[in-house]
Every structure is written in C-alpha cells, then in structure tokens.
Enzyme design. Structure first.
Site, PDB file in Angstrom:
ATOM      1  N   ARG A  53      40.400  48.473  49.469  1.00  0.00           N
ATOM      2  CA  ARG A  53      40.126  47.288  48.661  1.00  0.00           C
ATOM      3  C   ARG A  53      38.682  46.907  48.940  1.00  0.00           C
ATOM      4  O   ARG A  53      37.999  47.521  49.742  1.00  0.00           O
ATOM      5  CB  ARG A  53      41.121  46.142  48.908  1.00  0.00           C
ATOM      6  CG  ARG A  53      41.841  46.090  50.221  1.00  0.00           C
ATOM      7  CD  ARG A  53      40.953  45.735  51.382  1.00  0.00           C
ATOM      8  NE  ARG A  53      40.170  44.542  51.083  1.00  0.00           N
ATOM      9  CZ  ARG A  53      39.049  44.210  51.663  1.00  0.00           C
ATOM     10  NH1 ARG A  53      38.519  45.013  52.578  1.00  0.00           N
ATOM     11  NH2 ARG A  53      38.392  43.122  51.369  1.00  0.00           N
ATOM     12  N   GLY A  54      38.250  45.835  48.265  1.00  0.00           N
ATOM     13  CA  GLY A  54      36.833  45.484  48.370  1.00  0.00           C
ATOM     14  C   GLY A  54      36.106  46.181  47.222  1.00  0.00           C
ATOM     15  O   GLY A  54      36.276  47.394  47.017  1.00  0.00           O
ATOM     16  N   ALA A  55      35.313  45.407  46.478  1.00  0.00           N
ATOM     17  CA  ALA A  55      34.748  45.931  45.234  1.00  0.00           C
ATOM     18  C   ALA A  55      33.986  47.263  45.400  1.00  0.00           C
ATOM     19  O   ALA A  55      34.251  48.224  44.658  1.00  0.00           O
ATOM     20  CB  ALA A  55      33.867  44.858  44.593  1.00  0.00           C
ATOM     21  N   ARG A  90      42.879  47.719  39.066  1.00  0.00           N
ATOM     22  CA  ARG A  90      42.562  46.337  39.442  1.00  0.00           C
ATOM     23  C   ARG A  90      41.527  45.797  38.449  1.00  0.00           C
ATOM     24  O   ARG A  90      40.529  46.457  38.174  1.00  0.00           O
ATOM     25  CB  ARG A  90      42.029  46.274  40.890  1.00  0.00           C
ATOM     26  CG  ARG A  90      43.092  46.724  41.897  1.00  0.00           C
ATOM     27  CD  ARG A  90      42.839  46.232  43.283  1.00  0.00           C
ATOM     28  NE  ARG A  90      42.873  44.796  43.415  1.00  0.00           N
ATOM     29  CZ  ARG A  90      42.413  44.149  44.486  1.00  0.00           C
ATOM     30  NH1 ARG A  90      41.899  44.831  45.496  1.00  0.00           N
ATOM     31  NH2 ARG A  90      42.467  42.836  44.567  1.00  0.00           N
ATOM     32  N   GLN A 203      42.931  38.883  54.454  1.00  0.00           N
ATOM     33  CA  GLN A 203      41.881  39.882  54.736  1.00  0.00           C
ATOM     34  C   GLN A 203      40.914  39.392  55.815  1.00  0.00           C
ATOM     35  O   GLN A 203      40.306  40.194  56.520  1.00  0.00           O
ATOM     36  CB  GLN A 203      41.083  40.200  53.465  1.00  0.00           C
ATOM     37  CG  GLN A 203      41.837  41.008  52.421  1.00  0.00           C
ATOM     38  CD  GLN A 203      42.432  40.116  51.361  1.00  0.00           C
ATOM     39  OE1 GLN A 203      42.850  38.999  51.650  1.00  0.00           O
ATOM     40  NE2 GLN A 203      42.491  40.595  50.132  1.00  0.00           N
ATOM     41  N   ASP A 244      33.069  40.146  43.874  1.00  0.00           N
ATOM     42  CA  ASP A 244      33.763  41.214  43.148  1.00  0.00           C
ATOM     43  C   ASP A 244      33.145  41.423  41.777  1.00  0.00           C
ATOM     44  O   ASP A 244      33.274  42.500  41.194  1.00  0.00           O
ATOM     45  CB  ASP A 244      35.249  40.873  43.036  1.00  0.00           C
ATOM     46  CG  ASP A 244      35.870  40.816  44.414  1.00  0.00           C
ATOM     47  OD1 ASP A 244      36.359  41.831  44.889  1.00  0.00           O
ATOM     48  OD2 ASP A 244      35.797  39.740  45.047  1.00  0.00           O
ATOM     49  N   ASN A 254      34.631  35.753  43.411  1.00  0.00           N
ATOM     50  CA  ASN A 254      34.974  36.296  44.729  1.00  0.00           C
ATOM     51  C   ASN A 254      36.398  35.862  45.049  1.00  0.00           C
ATOM     52  O   ASN A 254      37.053  35.168  44.269  1.00  0.00           O
ATOM     53  CB  ASN A 254      33.976  35.793  45.775  1.00  0.00           C
ATOM     54  CG  ASN A 254      34.082  36.552  47.087  1.00  0.00           C
ATOM     55  OD1 ASN A 254      34.039  37.791  47.095  1.00  0.00           O
ATOM     56  ND2 ASN A 254      34.244  35.853  48.192  1.00  0.00           N
ATOM     57  N   LYS A 255      36.867  36.261  46.214  1.00  0.00           N
ATOM     58  CA  LYS A 255      38.250  35.984  46.617  1.00  0.00           C
ATOM     59  C   LYS A 255      38.610  34.511  46.437  1.00  0.00           C
ATOM     60  O   LYS A 255      37.801  33.637  46.725  1.00  0.00           O
ATOM     61  CB  LYS A 255      38.431  36.431  48.078  1.00  0.00           C
ATOM     62  CG  LYS A 255      39.820  36.288  48.641  1.00  0.00           C
ATOM     63  CD  LYS A 255      40.884  36.948  47.811  1.00  0.00           C
ATOM     64  CE  LYS A 255      40.698  38.444  47.659  1.00  0.00           C
ATOM     65  NZ  LYS A 255      41.626  39.046  46.694  1.00  0.00           N
TER      66      LYS A 255
HETATM   67  O1  MRU Z   1      41.347  41.709  46.875  1.00  0.00           O
HETATM   68  P1  MRU Z   1      40.281  42.406  47.684  1.00  0.00           P
HETATM   69  O2  MRU Z   1      40.566  42.459  49.140  1.00  0.00           O
HETATM   70  O3  MRU Z   1      39.898  43.736  47.105  1.00  0.00           O
HETATM   71  O4  MRU Z   1      39.064  41.437  47.448  1.00  0.00           O
HETATM   72  C1  MRU Z   1      37.792  41.812  47.732  1.00  0.00           C
HETATM   73  C2  MRU Z   1      37.250  40.953  48.775  1.00  0.00           C
HETATM   74  O5  MRU Z   1      37.510  41.182  49.909  1.00  0.00           O
HETATM   75  C3  MRU Z   1      36.334  39.930  48.474  1.00  0.00           C
HETATM   76  O6  MRU Z   1      36.538  39.110  47.421  1.00  0.00           O
HETATM   77  C4  MRU Z   1      34.935  40.354  48.801  1.00  0.00           C
HETATM   78  O7  MRU Z   1      34.203  39.282  49.154  1.00  0.00           O
HETATM   79  C5  MRU Z   1      34.257  41.152  47.731  1.00  0.00           C
HETATM   80  S1  MRU Z   1      34.176  42.833  48.111  1.00  0.00           S
HETATM   81  C6  MRU Z   1      32.733  43.006  49.084  1.00  0.00           C
END
Ligand code: MRU
Length: 374
Positions: A53-55, A90, A203, A244, A254-255
């Site tokens: 996960r993570g963009a 996603r 996370q 993201d 973002n999250k």
């Molecule tokens: O749902 P995820 O874990 O894939 O979300 C991504 C994240 O952890 C964050 O939003 C993050 O800040 C961006 S990815 C560097």
C-alpha cells in the site's frame, strides 16, 4: 532501508529473475514476511488487500503486475485486460494510473515478443526513479527540520507530527513524508515523531512506528484525536504527511483524518507540509474536494480491529455492536489554502505554485484539456 541490519526495498525481483517479491505489510509489525507474486491476479490481490500500500509503492507494484501479465500473454487484448484489472484495484492513489499508463505506452509500440522484457525494464526504472525522487524529497525537506532546530538554537528536540504511513514502506525506499525525518536523524538532528495511530487500519501504529523503530528514530504513538491538543500546547513544531493524489492547484488528498490535522495546525500556527512526489500529482484535476475519487473500504475495518494477543496469535476482534452501520472513507482532501507548502523532488513550494516547479507537466495537461495556459 534496513531491517535487522539488512537492506531491503519494498519490492524486488526474486532470484529467478521474473517473479516479484514484496513485504506483506498486513503482517507488520508482528511478523516480517516476504510474499512471492507470480501472476496478474496475485498482484491485483496484493494491492487490493493492502499487502502493499502507499501511493508510490502501489504504482511500482502495478508496473510489475503488467510484467507478470505480459510474460504469460503479450497480445493487445491481454495488455488491456491487465491494465484494467490493475486500474480497478484502488481508486484514489493516482500513481497507479501514472505507472500503468507509462508501462502501456512503452510496450504498446513494440511487437508482442518484445513486450514483457521492455515492461520489466520499465518497471525497474520506475522503482529506481521512485527511490531517487524520495531521496530528493528528503534532501529538500530536511532543511525545514534543520530550520526549526537552528531557530531553537539547537536545544531540545524537533517534534514532527505525521499521519498514516508515508515512510519507506509506502514507497520503494526512503519514503515521502519520512524521508526528511530519516535524513534529519542521520545528520544528527534530534528529531522526535508524533505518530498518529491512523484508524481504521492503523498504518501509523503498525507501520510508521515499526519503521522508525528499525531506524532508531525517537517516536511516540498517539491516538488520532490527540494532535490538536499537542499543537495547543506547543508540542508540535511541524506536520509532514504524504499524499495519494494532489491536484494541479495544490489540494492534497491523503489518508482520512489529514484534513482535521491541517485545520488544527492552521488554528495553532503550526506549519503543515505534504511530501509530494510528482507521480502523485494529478495535472488533470483542479478541485480536490469535488473531483478526487475517495475510496470507501469494507465497514469491517471500522467495526473490527486486528492485533496480536498475549498468546502471540494475530486475531481480529469486534469493537462495535453487531448490526451497527459503519462507514469507511479511506481518504480526505486538505485544500491548498491550509498547506504551508509542498515538498517535491524539485524543491519546496507553496501549494498554489506547483505548476511553476513542473511547467512542462502543467502546460501539456492544460493544453490537452483546452484550459488556458498559465
Ligand atoms: O491506504 P494506504 O495505506 O495505501 O494509504 C496511503 C497512505 O499511507 C497515506 O495516505 C500516505 O500518506 C500516502 S502514500 C505516501
């Protein structure tokens, strides 16, 4: 970055040179386990179920997913099938579309027999470029931390608040928001990180805390609602998050929960930055709140929580009455006006000035859309 003294990236080719290996992030922080991906379906599942996960890492993994699909069948129909299957995994992280478009453009002009090898080369470049980009974000962002340290005449420590995980686990290496923190720590600045636990999937508590601990960076896990209180009491020097998807106008998706932290920071005069690698910028969008698709995940992630029990087993338990409705919005958008600045691989800028740092990208897209050129 290092795990128990051994250097790892988050994705690499297996010894056979074709299968892909990843770290299963659903097992962290309790277990470090490596998973082998051999097919398109396994790759799509790894993204959807958040083993990765993570963009930025989603983008790199999708690129390798294309390789695995083309290795089996490189016809046009298979290429399009793989593209669509991965694109559906996603919806919010725009790095996914960016990486898939990139690989498809490279291979489409080649005859089928040359496509798989070209895709592997491109996926490797995408991964290497991500490492370089994150390293550069670290080099630019560390100056912000160093400024705080100098302002306080090198006394005490610099307190940075971060949300979710935008560390090396979210990228191929280094991380986005955490790269400046690692560089600050490595250069001897005493940096301490407030880690938002980041419900529902935690996370922050599971991944950010784990990787900071591996690297020896001082940190404290806090519940998601604690940040405002800490800011009111002068306990946060600056906030750095990841993203993201960021619009051409600097709205940062973002999250979920990031927006509330930005509001609290604004109210308390605390600097609020997002670390934005260029593949996370969606040049086609101008209004983040209206236009960015927000992923809604299974409500079970809200009503249940997973952790390790005293017997050492990883278990999920319910924390809500059976039958209560729950909603699981995975991301939110912080408008550009609440951002102090964006940390990109080309430097730090105001959110409204992104296009000045990337004139070639901003121009091409606005032209294609028929918008006025800046
Ligand atoms: O749902 P995820 O874990 O894939 O979300 C991504 C994240 O952890 C964050 O939003 C993050 O800040 C961006 S990815 C560097």
């Amino acid at each position: 970055m290092n795990v128990a003294g051994k250097h790892y990236r988050t994705i690499w080719l297996a010894e056979d040179g074709w299968a892909v290996e990843i770290i299963d992030q659903t097992r962290l922080p309790h277990e470090f386990s490596v998973v082998r991906l051999e097919t398109l379906a396994e790759t799509a599942h790894a993204i959807m179920d958040m083993l990765v996960r993570g963009a930025p890492l989603i983008g790199a993994t999708a690129a390798y997913g294309m390789c695995l699909a083309l290795r089996e069948d490189a016809a046009d129909s298979s290429l399009e099938r793989a593209y669509r299957a991965l694109m559906e995994t996603r919806p919010t992280a725009v790095n996914l579309r960016w990486a898939l478009d990139d690989v498809r453009t490279v291979v489409k002009q080649l005859p089928p027999e040359r496509r798989a090898a070209a895709a592997y080369r491109r996926a490797a470049e995408i991964s290497d470029d991500d490492v370089a980009r994150c390293g550069a974000i670290g080099d630019h962002g560390v100056k912000l931390i160093d400024d705080v340290w100098r302002r306080r005449e090198k006394k005490g420590r610099v307190n940075v608040l971060t949300h979710c995980n935008a560390g090396w686990l979210a990228t191929v290496d280094w991380g986005t928001a955490l790269a400046p923190i690692y560089k600050a720590h490595d250069s001897g600045i005493p940096v301490h990180v407030w880690v938002d636990e980041t419900r529902p999937r935690n996370q922050g508590a599971s991944l950010t805390a784990w990787e900071l601990k591996q690297h020896g960076v001082a940190h404290t896990i806090i519940v998601d609602n604690a940040g405002g209180h800490l800011m009111q009491h002068g306990m946060v020097d600056l906030c750095i998050t990841g993203t993201d998807r960021t619009t051409a106008t600097g709205d940062v998706c973002n999250k979920i929960g990031t927006y509330l932290k930005a509001l609290a920071a604004h109210d308390n005069g605390v600097a609020f930055y997002a670390a934005v690698p260029s593949p996370s910028i969606d040049w086609t969008l101008r209004d983040g709140v209206k236009d960015i698709p927000i992923e809604q995940r299974d409500a079970g992630e809200v009503t249940r929580i997973t952790g390790r029990d005293d017997a050492g087993d990883i278990v999920a338990v319910s924390i809500a009455p059976a039958g209560s409705a729950a909603a699981n919005y995975a991301f939110d958008v912080t408008p550009a006006r609440l951002m102090t600045g964006l940390i990109t691989e080309r430097g730090v800028c105001k959110a409204s000035e992104l296009a000045e740092l990337f004139p070639e990208k901003a121009k091409v897209t606005t032209k294609a859309q028929g918008h006025q050129e800046r």
